[in-house]
Scaffold this motif. Structure first.
Motif, short mmCIF file in Angstrom:
data_model
loop_
_atom_site.label_atom_id
_atom_site.label_comp_id
_atom_site.label_asym_id
_atom_site.label_seq_id
_atom_site.Cartn_x
_atom_site.Cartn_y
_atom_site.Cartn_z
N VAL A 20 0.89 -1.24 -0.30
CA VAL A 20 -0.03 0.05 0.08
C VAL A 20 0.93 1.14 0.09
O VAL A 20 0.66 2.19 -0.56
N TRP A 21 1.99 1.35 0.84
CA TRP A 21 2.67 2.43 0.94
C TRP A 21 3.54 2.70 -0.36
O TRP A 21 3.56 3.63 -0.87
N LEU A 22 3.90 1.49 -1.05
CA LEU A 22 4.83 1.62 -2.08
C LEU A 22 3.78 2.49 -3.28
O LEU A 22 4.20 3.26 -4.19
N VAL A 23 2.61 1.92 -3.42
CA VAL A 23 1.61 2.38 -4.32
C VAL A 23 1.31 3.85 -4.14
O VAL A 23 1.20 4.60 -4.95
N LEU A 24 1.22 3.98 -2.83
CA LEU A 24 0.85 5.48 -2.67
C LEU A 24 2.04 6.43 -2.59
O LEU A 24 1.66 7.51 -3.16
N ARG A 25 3.17 5.82 -2.70
CA ARG A 25 4.43 6.78 -3.22
C ARG A 25 4.32 6.70 -4.78
O ARG A 25 5.62 7.40 -5.15
N GLN A 26 3.79 6.20 -5.32
CA GLN A 26 3.87 5.66 -6.67
C GLN A 26 5.27 5.28 -7.25
O GLN A 26 5.65 5.17 -8.12
N ASP A 27 5.57 4.18 -6.27
CA ASP A 27 6.88 3.40 -6.65
C ASP A 27 6.17 2.04 -7.18
O ASP A 27 6.47 0.94 -6.51
N LEU A 77 -5.03 1.24 -5.39
CA LEU A 77 -4.87 1.60 -6.94
C LEU A 77 -6.06 2.61 -7.29
O LEU A 77 -5.86 3.35 -8.11
N ALA A 78 -7.04 2.30 -6.61
CA ALA A 78 -8.40 3.35 -7.06
C ALA A 78 -8.00 4.55 -6.41
O ALA A 78 -8.33 5.78 -7.11
N ALA A 79 -7.39 4.54 -5.22
CA ALA A 79 -7.28 6.14 -4.59
C ALA A 79 -6.08 6.66 -5.44
O ALA A 79 -6.34 8.02 -5.46
N VAL A 80 -5.46 5.99 -5.92
CA VAL A 80 -4.10 7.07 -6.85
C VAL A 80 -4.52 6.82 -8.15
O VAL A 80 -4.00 7.53 -8.93
N ARG A 81 -5.92 6.79 -8.61
CA ARG A 81 -6.29 6.80 -10.05
C ARG A 81 -5.90 5.86 -11.00
O ARG A 81 -6.03 6.33 -12.10
N LEU A 87 -14.86 -0.11 -9.48
CA LEU A 87 -14.34 -1.49 -9.59
C LEU A 87 -13.79 -1.71 -8.18
O LEU A 87 -14.15 -3.03 -7.87
N ALA A 88 -13.25 -0.85 -7.52
CA ALA A 88 -12.72 -1.39 -6.12
C ALA A 88 -13.89 -1.37 -5.19
O ALA A 88 -13.85 -2.55 -4.56
N ILE A 89 -14.86 -0.68 -5.55
CA ILE A 89 -16.31 -0.79 -4.57
C ILE A 89 -16.79 -2.08 -4.86
O ILE A 89 -17.24 -2.82 -4.00
N LEU A 90 -16.89 -2.42 -6.12
CA LEU A 90 -17.35 -3.70 -6.52
C LEU A 90 -16.76 -4.86 -5.96
O LEU A 90 -17.12 -5.90 -5.28
N VAL A 91 -15.21 -4.87 -6.08
CA VAL A 91 -14.64 -6.14 -5.45
C VAL A 91 -14.69 -6.21 -3.93
O VAL A 91 -14.75 -7.14 -3.49
N VAL A 92 -14.55 -5.06 -3.18
CA VAL A 92 -14.70 -5.03 -1.90
C VAL A 92 -16.05 -5.37 -1.35
O VAL A 92 -16.42 -6.16 -0.38
N PHE A 93 -17.31 -4.90 -2.25
CA PHE A 93 -18.41 -5.23 -1.82
C PHE A 93 -18.92 -6.62 -1.85
O PHE A 93 -19.71 -7.20 -1.02
N ARG A 94 -18.28 -7.50 -2.99
CA ARG A 94 -18.41 -8.70 -3.14
C ARG A 94 -17.92 -9.46 -1.84
O ARG A 94 -18.63 -10.34 -1.52
N ASP A 95 -16.95 -9.30 -1.56
CA ASP A 95 -16.15 -10.00 -0.45
C ASP A 95 -16.89 -9.61 0.92
O ASP A 95 -17.26 -10.53 1.71
N VAL A 134 -1.54 -3.54 -14.26
CA VAL A 134 -1.58 -2.00 -13.92
C VAL A 134 -0.33 -1.59 -13.47
O VAL A 134 0.27 -0.61 -13.47
N LEU A 135 0.19 -2.42 -12.27
CA LEU A 135 1.26 -2.13 -11.55
C LEU A 135 2.50 -2.22 -12.59
O LEU A 135 3.42 -1.18 -12.45
N LEU A 136 2.66 -3.19 -13.37
CA LEU A 136 3.77 -3.29 -14.39
C LEU A 136 3.67 -2.08 -15.32
O LEU A 136 4.50 -1.40 -15.69
N LEU A 137 2.54 -1.80 -16.03
CA LEU A 137 2.27 -0.87 -16.80
C LEU A 137 2.75 0.63 -16.16
O LEU A 137 3.38 1.34 -16.72
N SER A 138 2.05 0.90 -15.24
CA SER A 138 2.20 2.05 -14.37
C SER A 138 3.97 2.24 -13.96
O SER A 138 4.49 3.48 -14.10
N ALA A 139 4.62 1.11 -13.76
CA ALA A 139 5.97 1.22 -13.37
C ALA A 139 6.77 1.63 -14.54
O ALA A 139 7.84 2.46 -14.34
N PHE A 140 6.32 1.40 -15.95
CA PHE A 140 7.19 1.83 -16.83
C PHE A 140 6.41 2.97 -17.68
O PHE A 140 6.80 3.15 -18.77
N ASP A 141 5.73 3.58 -16.95
CA ASP A 141 5.00 4.70 -17.59
C ASP A 141 4.36 4.42 -18.88
O ASP A 141 4.45 5.22 -20.07
#
Length: 174
Positions: A20-27, A77-81, A87-95, A134-141
């Motif tokens: 979570v911290w890494l994504v929030l830092r956009q690493d 990943l939804a918080a950092v757009r 989609l995040a709401i749907l995934v969480v709501f299902r669980d 999405v992490l991989l694509l975001s990592a390499f912009d």
């Protein structure tokens, strides 16, 4: 309680706030590799647990670690757009619906056996694939909209189908 598979599972659970911290830092590159390592560790601890015999702690902790990582990644990943918030709401709501249903059935005195359905396994695979992509694509912009969009809609459809299947099983008492 202190078996190698349980230690690996606990380490995966401890990786959740780091991811979570890494994504929030956009690493995203480090988040991607941590996510891959978590996936490998999930396979490894499962393999080891099957060889040595599962423990009560492991049977509870493993799905908690898996869900904690996936749900945390979708929300973050939804918080950092990077992923759509719906989609995040749907995934969480299902669980939440599944866990809530299990709790309600338990309170009503019904025995609940949780076995993953085929659609649920497909849903989990698609959820994992989407986060990794999405992490991989975001990592390499990079942006491959057709891939991301296809996976987003596949995750949405399989999440609805999986949630509906569990709901149907719960209502029918099976």
């Amino acid at each position: 309680m202190l078996t190698v598979p349980n230690v690996i599972t606990f380490a995966r659970l401890c990786a959740v706030p780091v991811a979570v911290w890494l994504v929030l830092r956009q690493d995203f590159a480090m988040a991607f590799w941590l996510f891959v390592a978590a996936g490998i560790s999930d396979g490894l601890d499962g393999w080891l647990a099957r060889r040595s015999g599962p423990t009560l702690v492991g049977t509870v902790l493993d799905p908690v670690a898996d869900k904690a990582l996936l749900v945390s990644m979708y929300v973050t990943l939804a918080a950092v757009r990077v992923l759509p918030d719906w989609l995040a709401i749907l995934v969480v709501f299902r669980d939440v619906v599944i866990v809530g249903g299990v709790l309600v059935l338990g309170v009503m005195g019904q025995s609940v056996t949780i076995r993953p359905l085929l659609i649920s396994k497909l849903n989990t695979f698609l959820q994992l694939a989407l986060v990794a992509v999405v992490l991989l694509l975001s990592a390499f912009d990079r942006s491959w909209p057709w891939l991301s969009t296809t996976l987003i809609w596949a995750v949405a459809a399989s999440t609805l189908a999986s949630g509906g299947a569990y709901l149907w099983k719960g209502v029918r008492g099976q």
